[in-house]
Design an enzyme around this catalytic site. Sequence first.
Site, PDB file in Angstrom:
ATOM      1  N   GLU A  65      -0.712  -8.206   5.129  1.00 57.13           N
ATOM      2  CA  GLU A  65      -0.417  -8.311   6.566  1.00 57.13           C
ATOM      3  C   GLU A  65      -1.693  -8.284   7.412  1.00 57.13           C
ATOM      4  OE1 GLU A  65      -0.126  -5.710   4.726  1.00 57.13           O
ATOM      5  OE2 GLU A  65      -0.454  -3.839   5.810  1.00 57.13           O
ATOM      6  N   CYS A 106       0.807  -1.216   0.000  1.00 57.04           N
ATOM      7  CA  CYS A 106       0.000   0.000   0.000  1.00 57.04           C
ATOM      8  C   CYS A 106       0.847   1.277   0.000  1.00 57.04           C
ATOM      9  CB  CYS A 106      -0.997  -0.031   1.157  1.00 57.04           C
ATOM     10  SG  CYS A 106      -2.347   1.126   0.942  1.00 57.04           S
ATOM     11  N   HIS A 136      -3.306  -5.241   1.448  1.00 57.39           N
ATOM     12  CA  HIS A 136      -2.677  -5.461   2.761  1.00 57.39           C
ATOM     13  C   HIS A 136      -2.590  -6.942   3.135  1.00 57.39           C
ATOM     14  CE1 HIS A 136      -2.344  -1.265   3.826  1.00 57.39           C
ATOM     15  NE2 HIS A 136      -3.538  -1.086   3.312  1.00 57.39           N
TER      16      HIS A 136
END
Lengths: 197, 295
Positions: free
Chosen positions: A177, A82, A175
């Site tokens: 993560e 991002c 994302h």
Amino acid sequence: MVGKHPIGVLALQGAFEAHREVFRRLGVSSVLVRTAKELDAIDALVLPGGESSAMLRLMEPQELFVRIGKRIDAGLPVLATCAGVILLAEKVTPHQKSLGALAVDVERNAYGRQVFSSVEALRFSPQYQGDTAGEAVFIRAPRVTRVGEGVETLAWRSDDPVLLRSPGILAATFHPELGKGTLIHELFLRGIGRQHR
Amino acid sequence: MQNHDKKFQVKVGLAEMLKGGVIMDVTTADQAKIAEDAGAAAVMALERVPADIRVQGGVARMAALEKIQEIQETVQIPVMAKCRIGHIAEARMLQALEVDFVDESEVLTPADDENHVNKHLFDVPFVCGCRNLGEALRRIGEGAAMIRTKGEAGSGDIVEGVRHMRAVQRGIRTLGILDQHELMAYAKEIQAPYEWVCWVAEHGRLPVPNFAAGGIATPADAALVMELGAESVFVGSGIFKANDPDRRAKAIVQAVTHWQDPAKLLEISKGLGEAMSGLDSGKLTTEEMLSRRGW
């Protein structure tokens, strides 16, 4: 490059702990990078999500922008998500300083404000079909508007490239993560020859 | 994954992205620009900063919509705005305006003295204030995607912020030592939803990011609340009521990143000019304390 030096996660601002948690799940250690000295001690770098303008401002006192640029030029592998992709891009709209280490142009917040943030299904290039990450979390995401030479697109959201690779760099406009999966981090670790669980 | 879970994941996702960043109160587009250039991770658009609300009195409401729009058009970072506690209509309007986060805030005059907004019913994420773990989990139970300890807004006095952050962290630690059979009684005692009490007992943290707000006026204040477990800070009157807002804003941004490094904090804190003058929050009456609002 099986590292004795750890993977560093840039920890100026943003979701840096979430990246460390994914590496932890994979049995890989990582360290936080806030200073020039910490940057010198790592063998791979994660540029996390967050606000790119805030990160740029936080890089100024120690000239981290220049230092990170130099290390990437010298071959430091990077996983960018991002805001990290915005930092790596060649050209950013609206204009903002960037490292130019990945030959793409990006438009910030191109899908709209937070009410348009969403979880989307990705379409992977044939060689990664087996690896499908399924769904990806997009938060006020940037859109890649140009993919330059030497950059390979590994996945799309509709027709927009969202997962890209160039030598040493893996970049996601979403994302990984924040999801439960570890696929993107595994792909990064494989790319730099690191073992994981 | 259920749609409901995805919606919550996306809301908390933005809160995750704001970690380690400073959210600054602004009342004009010019201030918003100063905040963004100083490295703010987001701005909070409002009519008057809390210090002025205290001095001027009157009913404090959601900011003028034109003003919020002007700020949205000026900056690229997320724009938050406040609605009154329980003011469902203001919250809906802010969502329609596409603000990135709604703060259902005790700083504004409450619209409902019993109920908060059911935040699950919205696509826009909400942040809510709390003074302790029970209040935090009640707000999360209603769908808040971020929690901020209240502190005493507009006071420039950090003592209430410290009290609230310590109370939340103490609550979390207490849950860590309780036996499984004691969790329902504890949930009853702190008046929190049982499921979230169990979640916190298992994970040792709140299920959403936990920021600090209220009374942060210096880089040292920011470093203190980070030390106590805040994942980032809201700065209200502390910036634009100081005599050099631009430098102070930059310094607080740096302090939140480098809070563990005293040498850096020294460097950051030099030459900032005067902080906001502030109020001793211990001398405020219960009615004057904004943090007492919220149920």
